[in-house]
Every structure is written in C-alpha cells, then in structure tokens.
Design a protein around this motif. Structure first.
Motif, PDB file in Angstrom:
ATOM      1  N   ILE A 251       0.846  -1.210   0.000  1.00  0.00           N
ATOM      2  CA  ILE A 251       0.000   0.000   0.000  1.00  0.00           C
ATOM      3  C   ILE A 251       0.874   1.249   0.000  1.00  0.00           C
ATOM      4  O   ILE A 251       0.639   2.196  -0.763  1.00  0.00           O
ATOM      5  CB  ILE A 251      -0.944  -0.010   1.213  1.00  0.00           C
ATOM      6  N   TYR A 252       1.908   1.247   0.855  1.00  0.00           N
ATOM      7  CA  TYR A 252       2.809   2.391   0.906  1.00  0.00           C
ATOM      8  C   TYR A 252       3.477   2.621  -0.461  1.00  0.00           C
ATOM      9  O   TYR A 252       3.627   3.763  -0.906  1.00  0.00           O
ATOM     10  CB  TYR A 252       3.900   2.191   1.965  1.00  0.00           C
TER      11      TYR A 252
ATOM     12  N   ASP B  64       7.340   5.562  -9.378  1.00  0.00           N
ATOM     13  CA  ASP B  64       6.785   4.912 -10.565  1.00  0.00           C
ATOM     14  C   ASP B  64       5.269   4.803 -10.498  1.00  0.00           C
ATOM     15  O   ASP B  64       4.591   4.752 -11.541  1.00  0.00           O
ATOM     16  CB  ASP B  64       7.381   3.511 -10.734  1.00  0.00           C
ATOM     17  N   ASN B  65       4.723   4.767  -9.297  1.00  0.00           N
ATOM     18  CA  ASN B  65       3.272   4.613  -9.128  1.00  0.00           C
ATOM     19  C   ASN B  65       2.537   5.944  -9.009  1.00  0.00           C
ATOM     20  O   ASN B  65       1.309   5.968  -9.129  1.00  0.00           O
ATOM     21  CB  ASN B  65       2.985   3.765  -7.878  1.00  0.00           C
TER      22      ASN B  65
ATOM     23  N   SER C  59       4.688  14.953 -13.928  1.00  0.00           N
ATOM     24  CA  SER C  59       4.763  15.445 -12.549  1.00  0.00           C
ATOM     25  C   SER C  59       4.487  14.275 -11.604  1.00  0.00           C
ATOM     26  O   SER C  59       4.102  13.186 -12.046  1.00  0.00           O
ATOM     27  CB  SER C  59       3.763  16.579 -12.316  1.00  0.00           C
ATOM     28  N   TYR C  60       4.694  14.511 -10.332  1.00  0.00           N
ATOM     29  CA  TYR C  60       4.517  13.457  -9.324  1.00  0.00           C
ATOM     30  C   TYR C  60       3.476  13.886  -8.297  1.00  0.00           C
ATOM     31  O   TYR C  60       3.373  15.060  -7.959  1.00  0.00           O
ATOM     32  CB  TYR C  60       5.843  13.163  -8.628  1.00  0.00           C
ATOM     33  N   HIS C  61       2.733  12.905  -7.818  1.00  0.00           N
ATOM     34  CA  HIS C  61       1.699  13.173  -6.806  1.00  0.00           C
ATOM     35  C   HIS C  61       1.895  12.175  -5.665  1.00  0.00           C
ATOM     36  O   HIS C  61       1.228  11.150  -5.575  1.00  0.00           O
ATOM     37  CB  HIS C  61       0.309  13.018  -7.412  1.00  0.00           C
ATOM     38  N   PHE C  62       2.865  12.477  -4.800  1.00  0.00           N
ATOM     39  CA  PHE C  62       3.127  11.624  -3.642  1.00  0.00           C
ATOM     40  C   PHE C  62       2.017  11.825  -2.598  1.00  0.00           C
ATOM     41  O   PHE C  62       1.750  12.937  -2.182  1.00  0.00           O
ATOM     42  CB  PHE C  62       4.475  11.965  -3.010  1.00  0.00           C
ATOM     43  N   HIS C  63       1.391  10.734  -2.187  1.00  0.00           N
ATOM     44  CA  HIS C  63       0.282  10.798  -1.222  1.00  0.00           C
ATOM     45  C   HIS C  63       0.846  10.741   0.197  1.00  0.00           C
ATOM     46  O   HIS C  63       0.704   9.748   0.920  1.00  0.00           O
ATOM     47  CB  HIS C  63      -0.702   9.653  -1.484  1.00  0.00           C
ATOM     48  N   THR C  64       1.471  11.835   0.610  1.00  0.00           N
ATOM     49  CA  THR C  64       2.183  11.844   1.884  1.00  0.00           C
ATOM     50  C   THR C  64       1.267  11.974   3.092  1.00  0.00           C
ATOM     51  O   THR C  64       1.746  11.912   4.235  1.00  0.00           O
ATOM     52  CB  THR C  64       3.206  12.993   1.899  1.00  0.00           C
TER      53      THR C  64
ATOM     54  N   GLU D 237      12.832   3.750  -1.514  1.00  0.00           N
ATOM     55  CA  GLU D 237      12.462   3.416  -2.895  1.00  0.00           C
ATOM     56  C   GLU D 237      12.665   4.574  -3.873  1.00  0.00           C
ATOM     57  O   GLU D 237      12.638   4.367  -5.081  1.00  0.00           O
ATOM     58  CB  GLU D 237      10.998   2.972  -2.946  1.00  0.00           C
ATOM     59  N   ASN D 238      12.830   5.786  -3.367  1.00  0.00           N
ATOM     60  CA  ASN D 238      13.020   6.950  -4.236  1.00  0.00           C
ATOM     61  C   ASN D 238      14.337   7.637  -3.901  1.00  0.00           C
ATOM     62  O   ASN D 238      14.668   7.793  -2.724  1.00  0.00           O
ATOM     63  CB  ASN D 238      11.870   7.957  -4.049  1.00  0.00           C
ATOM     64  N   GLN D 239      15.077   8.025  -4.914  1.00  0.00           N
ATOM     65  CA  GLN D 239      16.330   8.741  -4.707  1.00  0.00           C
ATOM     66  C   GLN D 239      16.133  10.202  -5.120  1.00  0.00           C
ATOM     67  O   GLN D 239      16.014  10.513  -6.312  1.00  0.00           O
ATOM     68  CB  GLN D 239      17.474   8.117  -5.522  1.00  0.00           C
ATOM     69  N   PHE D 240      16.086  11.088  -4.136  1.00  0.00           N
ATOM     70  CA  PHE D 240      15.877  12.510  -4.385  1.00  0.00           C
ATOM     71  C   PHE D 240      17.220  13.209  -4.590  1.00  0.00           C
ATOM     72  O   PHE D 240      18.195  12.910  -3.900  1.00  0.00           O
ATOM     73  CB  PHE D 240      15.138  13.164  -3.219  1.00  0.00           C
ATOM     74  N   ILE D 241      17.254  14.148  -5.512  1.00  0.00           N
ATOM     75  CA  ILE D 241      18.479  14.878  -5.845  1.00  0.00           C
ATOM     76  C   ILE D 241      18.194  16.371  -5.778  1.00  0.00           C
ATOM     77  O   ILE D 241      17.220  16.855  -6.364  1.00  0.00           O
ATOM     78  CB  ILE D 241      18.981  14.495  -7.248  1.00  0.00           C
ATOM     79  N   THR D 242      19.028  17.090  -5.054  1.00  0.00           N
ATOM     80  CA  THR D 242      18.905  18.544  -4.954  1.00  0.00           C
ATOM     81  C   THR D 242      19.772  19.200  -6.022  1.00  0.00           C
ATOM     82  O   THR D 242      20.977  18.937  -6.089  1.00  0.00           O
ATOM     83  CB  THR D 242      19.333  19.041  -3.566  1.00  0.00           C
ATOM     84  N   ILE D 243      19.158  20.025  -6.850  1.00  0.00           N
ATOM     85  CA  ILE D 243      19.875  20.768  -7.883  1.00  0.00           C
ATOM     86  C   ILE D 243      19.837  22.249  -7.511  1.00  0.00           C
ATOM     87  O   ILE D 243      18.775  22.786  -7.197  1.00  0.00           O
ATOM     88  CB  ILE D 243      19.222  20.585  -9.268  1.00  0.00           C
ATOM     89  N   SER D 244      20.980  22.896  -7.539  1.00  0.00           N
ATOM     90  CA  SER D 244      21.028  24.345  -7.311  1.00  0.00           C
ATOM     91  C   SER D 244      21.880  24.971  -8.408  1.00  0.00           C
ATOM     92  O   SER D 244      22.708  24.315  -9.033  1.00  0.00           O
ATOM     93  CB  SER D 244      21.607  24.668  -5.929  1.00  0.00           C
TER      94      SER D 244
END
Length: 503
Positions: free
Chosen positions: A42-43, A50-51, A63-68, A88-95
């Motif tokens: 479920i999580y 991907d989901n 775009s992404y719609h994370f159900h936080t 499960e997700n790898q977030f990257i900060t771009i500046s």
C-alpha cells in the motif's frame, strides 16, 4: 498533502515527525492491523515514484503526486511509510546561479521536478546527491542573475530517474551558449555511502555532457577511481571533433523527436517550437563552436541537412493546419486568404536537396492550399506530383481523385457535388528521419589512429575503419605537433581538439 511538479514539499517530507497525540497513538487505525507485507505494498502504491507519476501535460512534462498524508495517520505508520518513501526513491537537490534554469528550461525541455520551492528544498535532508551548477552566462550583462557571482539563486528537487532528461537539457543549453572551452562548473556532493552501482546510476547520465568539456568537482563518499574516470570523461584532455559533431546531431534529433510526439498529440504550438528548436540548436552550436566548421565528413553534413529539411517539412504541415483550421476565438482571415499566405511562405520549399518523401509531402500540402484557393488546375499538378513521388499515400490519392473530378466537372453545381479538398483529413503524422548516412574515409581513419596513439579512451564511431590507407609518416609528424600543444596546455584547464578541417 501531496507534492507535484509545481507545488511545494509537504511538512511530512521536510521535518522529522516527533510527537503524535497520545490518544491517536493508542487507537491504531485499521491500516495498522493489516499484515506488514500488505501495508508495504500500500505504501509503495502511494509513495513510489513509478506509481505516482502523472501523465505528461500539454508541454510533455510529467509530474509526481506523492500521497504523503499517509505519514500522518500515526507514529507506527509514519515510520513504516517513511522508510518506503526514502528507500524506494532517490531525491536529488539541484542548485544553480542561474534562475532561468528552473523557471524556463525545466519546462521547455521536459524535465520533471518534485519540488520547486527554494525554501522547502533548503530544509530537505533526505537527498542522495547534491549538484550545484555554475553557469558562465549567468553573469553576462542583461541576465536576470548577473549579480549572483556563483551563489545559489534557486534550487529544486528531482528524482534519479529524471537525470537523463536533466543532463540532456544541460547539454542543449551548453552547446548553444558556449564555444570550445570548458563552460559549466559541476559541483557534486554525494550524501551517505551508497553502493558503487547506485553511484554509477546517479552519475552516468552526466557523461552525455561531452559535446562540450566541463569543470567538475566531487565531494562526499564517492568511489575515488570512479570519480577519476568520470571526471576524465566529462573533462577529457583530448576531444575528437568528429565525435562531438555527431553528438550534436543526435542532440538535435532528440529535440525533433519531442516535436513528433507533440504533433501526434495535436499540440501544434509545442511541435512547431520543437522543430524550430531542433534547427536552432544545430545552427547555434555550429556558430558557437569554430572547431566544427571545417569538419570533413560528407555523411555528417548530408544527414544534418536532412534533419533541418525534415523539421522544415513538419513545420509546413503545422503551418497549413493553423492556416486552414484556426482555433475558436483566434483572429483569422478567410481560408482563401490563409491559403494564399501559406503558398507565399512556402514557395521555395522543395527546391533544395529534400528526399523523395519530403518532396511528396510538400507538394501535397501546396496542392491542398491551392485547392482551398479554388485553383484546381494548379492543385492537380501538385497533387499528381505528390502521388508520383509517393504512390502509397492514400491521403494524396484521395485528394488527387477529388481534384481530377472537379476539373472534369462542367458546372459549379457539379463541382460542389464532387466535394473539395480540405486540410481536415491531413493526419498528425510527422515526417520521420532516415538513419544517418555513414561515409568512411582514410582521413577519418587517420584521426582514429592518432587518438588511440595518444591514449584517448573516449567513444569511437564503430563504422570507421582502422588505419587502412593512412600515411604513417604523416601521423608521426602530426603527433609531434600535438605533443607540443599538449605540453603548452599542461597544468591548465584546456582541451586539444583532434580532427575537423585539418590535424
């Protein structure tokens, strides 16, 4: 409480979830009573990229719609769901020191973002990689960011799977804004201690930034040998001019392919812009990179000319659709006047080295415009030529038949019964690009031999032969000349270009 490409990061993504209401913590929800294995599924459905990736918008940007909100149920579910979200997700900060990299380029080049709010991004701690990009033209007179002096002007979050499209965007920006010398400075900092395979997945997309050399700097726990190899790839001491030229061609092709997707979706504005961008990227890169001007590769030049010509043919189709099928509410002229304008704008098309299929398409489009303008005889001639060039095109065949019957009609009433050619039946079918033309030569073989003798480890074009026909005495002299250049450049951030219009 969900993230989108244009929204902010919710507090559950930004801050540590510390104390929950004691009453709520005691009364666990029904979700907490489900077996853990099912809860994790479920999580994943709610929090795995991907989901939760939404279909592309009219600009072909996803775009992404994370159900936080699931994180706020209770403390137990928070910890379980949070593990899935960040495992499960790898977030990257771009500046960057150039604010337009986010405001304009991210949308114009189909790069999906998770969060664009600079304040929230600054508080985000769960990223696996930080990348700061210093862009030289950010400080040019007239730029909005000309007071940044390398400092962070803006920042945003993306996901690891969107790095290929992000580095493609950087490549497009770079080849159209700079010359042959190193331009952007890329400062990487890897967070934590990810395995080597994860590091390679993160950094491999940046290898595409080889059309132009870049400055690179690494920080964090990155594998030392891999960092050295990657740095040499992005900032090589030697660069093969011909390989850079073909990389430029491939880059322009990727933009054309986005235009094809937009045209099939009837997004004519975007398709038109992409076909123009494909032409402009190629021309701008050629203008800004003097080492490419005299390259001796007939196949490359022929393939590039075809790319520009095919883009122009697709632009012609869009122009015709705009002229004869205006959108509701647009200020328009009559169809006949629109057809005359179209004929005037496209009168020189088809006189170049276009392929047979391109010439057929262009004759078809002009035939339709002439028919709309009640010039049936001229329309017939263009449609007949289109059919002769492409007899399998059923749309051309039908329009030719209608026009032929109208010419044979003996009265206006009979003509009206026969019907009339219109642009309505034209499919949103972009003209595809033929495979590139390969023309091996002894000159190219000499370049390849020279580069290998220097220890060049970059890409070689597989279709190029080895050293057959190469004058080895000439190669020895060339190597001595290049060794002198490399000695002068020693200790400097410079690059030696091999090939092109001479050694």
């Amino acid at each position: 409480m969900a993230t989108t490409a244009t929204g902010g990061v919710p507090s559950s993504l930004t801050f540590n979830f510390k104390v929950l209401d004691a009453t709520r913590d005691k009364n666990l929800s029904a979700l907490a009573n489900i077996p853990l294995e099912i809860r994790r599924k479920i999580y994943a459905n709610l929090l795995h990229a991907d989901n939760v990736r939404k279909p592309p918008d009219r600009y072909l940007v996803a775009s992404y719609h994370f159900h936080t909100a699931i994180l706020l149920v209770n403390q137990k579910i928070y910890h379980e769901a949070r593990e899935v979200l960040y495992r499960e997700n790898q977030f990257i900060t771009i500046s960057s020191d150039w604010e337009q990299i986010k405001e304009t380029c991210m949308t114009n080049h189909e790069v999906a973002t998770v969060c664009r709010d600079k304040r929230l991004v600054a508080k985000f701690k769960e990223n696996i990689l930080r990348v700061h990009i210093r862009i030289p033209w950010a400080n040019r007179p007239g730029e909005l960011s000309n007071r940044s002096k390398g400092k962070v002007v803006d920042s945003f979050l993306i996901l690891m799977q969107d790095l290929p499209s992000f580095t493609r965007m950087l490549n497009i920006l770079d080849v159209t804004n700079n010359g042959t010398q190193p331009s952007m400075k890329l400062i990487f900092r890897i967070e934590g201690s990810p395995k080597l395979q994860i590091q390679k997945t993160l950094f491999e997309p940046f290898r595409r930034l080889t059309t132009q050399p870049q400055y690179v700097q690494f920080g964090g726990n990155i594998d030392a040998q891999y960092a050295k190899d990657l740095g040499r790839s992005i900032m090589p001491p030697l660069k093969w001019t011909r390989a850079a030229a073909w990389q430029l061609y491939n880059l322009a092709v990727t933009i054309k392919e986005v235009g094809d997707r937009a045209l099939k979706l009837k997004n004519y504005d975007l398709a038109f812009a992409k076909y123009q961008d494909s032409q402009m990227v190629y021309k701008a890169a050629w203008t800004n990179n003097e080492h490419l001007v005299d390259i001796e590769d007939e196949g490359f030049h022929t393939s590039s000319d075809r790319l520009l010509s095919v883009c122009q043919t697709n632009i012609t189709l869009i122009t015709l659709k705009w002229a004869l099928n205006p959108q509701p509410g647009e200020s328009t002229v009559s169809p006949a006047e629109a057809a005359r304008m179209f004929l005037q704008q496209t009168k020189d098309l088809g006189k170049d080295t276009a392929s047979v299929l391109e010439k057929s398409r262009r004759n078809h489009y002009r035939g339709i415009a002439l028919a709309v303008n009640n010039k049936d005889k001229a329309a017939f001639l263009h449609l007949r030529k289109a059919y002769e060039l492409d007899p399998n095109n059923q749309y051309v065949k039908l329009d030719l038949l209608i026009t032929k019957r109208r010419l044979a009609a003996k009265s206006e009433e009979e003509k009206s019964i026969m019907g009339k050619v219109t642009a309505d039946r034209l499919p949103n079918d972009p003209l595809e690009l033929d495979p590139p033309i390969i023309t091996p030569s002894h000159f190219i073989a000499g370049e390849r031999h020279l580069l290998r003798k220097f220890g060049y480890q970059g890409d070689m074009l597989d279709h190029i032969p080895a050293t057959r026909g190469v004058d080895m005495k000439e190669m020895d002299q060339v190597m001595k000349n290049f060794e002198k250049q490399m000695e002068k450049a020693k200790g400097k951030q410079s690059i030696i270009w091999v090939g092109g219009g001479g050694w």
